[in-house]
Design an enzyme around this catalytic site. Structure first.
Site, short mmCIF file in Angstrom:
data_model
loop_
_atom_site.label_atom_id
_atom_site.label_comp_id
_atom_site.label_asym_id
_atom_site.label_seq_id
_atom_site.Cartn_x
_atom_site.Cartn_y
_atom_site.Cartn_z
N LYS A 38 1.03 -1.25 0.06
CA LYS A 38 0.07 -0.09 -0.15
C LYS A 38 0.93 1.37 -0.01
CE LYS A 38 -2.62 2.80 3.12
NZ LYS A 38 -3.59 2.98 4.03
N ASN A 89 -9.11 1.82 9.76
CA ASN A 89 -8.29 1.50 10.80
C ASN A 89 -8.99 1.88 12.25
OD1 ASN A 89 -4.75 1.32 11.39
ND2 ASN A 89 -6.22 1.48 13.23
N THR A 90 -9.00 3.53 12.41
CA THR A 90 -9.31 4.07 13.49
C THR A 90 -10.61 3.83 13.70
OG1 THR A 90 -7.90 5.62 12.83
CG2 THR A 90 -9.23 6.33 14.56
N GLY A 135 -8.33 9.26 9.73
CA GLY A 135 -8.46 9.31 11.13
C GLY A 135 -9.49 10.33 11.71
N ALA A 170 -9.84 5.59 4.18
CA ALA A 170 -9.71 6.62 5.23
C ALA A 170 -10.93 7.35 5.26
CB ALA A 170 -8.51 7.54 4.64
N GLY A 171 -11.28 7.45 6.36
CA GLY A 171 -12.57 8.68 6.84
C GLY A 171 -13.46 7.79 7.07
#
Lengths: 69, 273
Positions: B115, B224-225, B176, B202-203
């Site tokens: 990635k 992830n977050t 994040g 993301a997001g």
């Protein structure tokens, strides 16, 4: 005894002259760990560690996988 | 004739084929990051609950002199169980990103899937696209299978595809931030034209965000977050697994058209007067 100063992960590190990359990694207790190594930004595969003698001012990078996104 | 004797197979939805990246098919369309967890036990529990086959990891310097025998992330997530996707998190130029992935390839025994993310600044963590393109070119030339974090710009996505990236991964909102899918129209433009998987990277903040991404027709979602910083990460991982599945099924099923007027669900005929 002649010593050699290298840069190891950004910090000065002193070892005896003539030491190989394999010796360095063994001295750090990292043999057999899943790490990768580069010297002066060139990746050195593990089969080449024993034959690779460290020179003064070599910039050695030892890396590992950690958590991240 | 008995009713319900044999189920009519034609009425059953075809099974989901899964997500194919660089020739390998994964049952799950969810990809997860491994940062921000309390410990490796929690990481592994969340990864298992998410049902993912692909986990992304970051490459960092070994902490010299600190507990050579402490457990490592790849003990918790063995590469023979999961596809490990090394990322270039924290890289701000092409040179560092390429170098990081060369190290990662060595670390993972020649594994080619990676990635790429080249960040623009610390405040937004928006991709630096000129550097991303440069790195993508170098990595593809060097034999990597590049999944690439990019802006939600259909032109950039197309250029990355033309370079030979195996997946384009536009952000839905800032890394994040948990702000969700802020520009579904741009994502739709990218999806419409793409010949490689489009994965929202993301997001995503919560399950409905993941479902929306999948309903738009994304091939997968990377997060992830949203999982790691949920109050209960393992439960959220499960929620995300279900949301990605539900969103995908809804996409395949094809939603009803939106209309301004109401339309009764019960037939008018045969009403009791």
């Amino acid at each position: 005894m002649v010593s050699v100063t290298i840069e190891l992960n950004g910090a000065a590190h002193v070892l005896r002259a003539g030491r190989t990359l394999h010796d360095l990694i063994a001295s750090l207790d990292l043999l057999g760990k899943r790490i990768a190594v580069a010297i002066n930004r060139e990746v050195i595969p593990s089969p080449r560690w024993p034959g690779h003698i460290l020179k003064p001012d070599d910039r050695v990078e030892l890396v590992v996988a950690i958590g991240g996104g | 004739m008995k009713l319900n004797d044999t189920p009519d197979e034609s009425r059953h939805a075809a099974p989901e084929a899964g997500l194919t990246i660089a020739g390998k098919t994964y049952a799950s369309r969810l990809l997860v990051g491994t940062g921000k967890y309390r410990d490796f036990d929690e990481t592994r529990a969340a990864v298992d609950a998410s049902g993912t086959g692909i986990v992304t990891v970051t490459i960092r310097r070994v902490n010299i002199g600190q507990h050579a025998n402490e457990p490592s992330l790849l003990d918790a997530l063995p590469p023979d169980r999961f596809t490990i996707l090394p990322n270039t998190g924290g890289c701000y130029n092409a040179k560092d990103a390429v170098y990081t992935l060369q190290l990662a390839r060595e670390l993972l025994d020649g594994h080619k899937l990676c990635k790429l993310e080249v960040l623009g600044d610390e405040k937004t963590l928006f991709p630096n696209m000129p550097e991303t393109l440069k790195a993508a070119e170098a990595l593809v030339k060097d034999g990597f299978d590049v999944m690439v974090y990019c802006s939600d710009d259909p032109i950039q996505a197309r250029i990355l595809e033309d370079i030979g990236c195996v997946a384009v991964m536009p952000l839905a909102s800032l890394i994040g931030s948990g702000m969700g899918i802020l520009n579904p129209w741009n994502l739709s433009l990218i999806i419409e034209q793409a010949r490689v998987p489009v994965i929202v990277d993301a997001g995503v903040g919560t399950a409905s965000d993941a479902a929306i991404a999948m309903e738009l027709g994304c091939d997968g979602v990377l997060m992830n977050t949203a999982i790691a910083h949920a109050r209960e990460p393992v439960r959220m991982a499960r929620a995300m697994r279900l949301a990605v599945q539900a969103g995908r099924e809804a996409f395949l099923a094809g939603r009803m058209p939106r209309r301004f007027a109401a339309s009764p669900s019960s037939p008018m005929a045969g009403r009791i007067d």
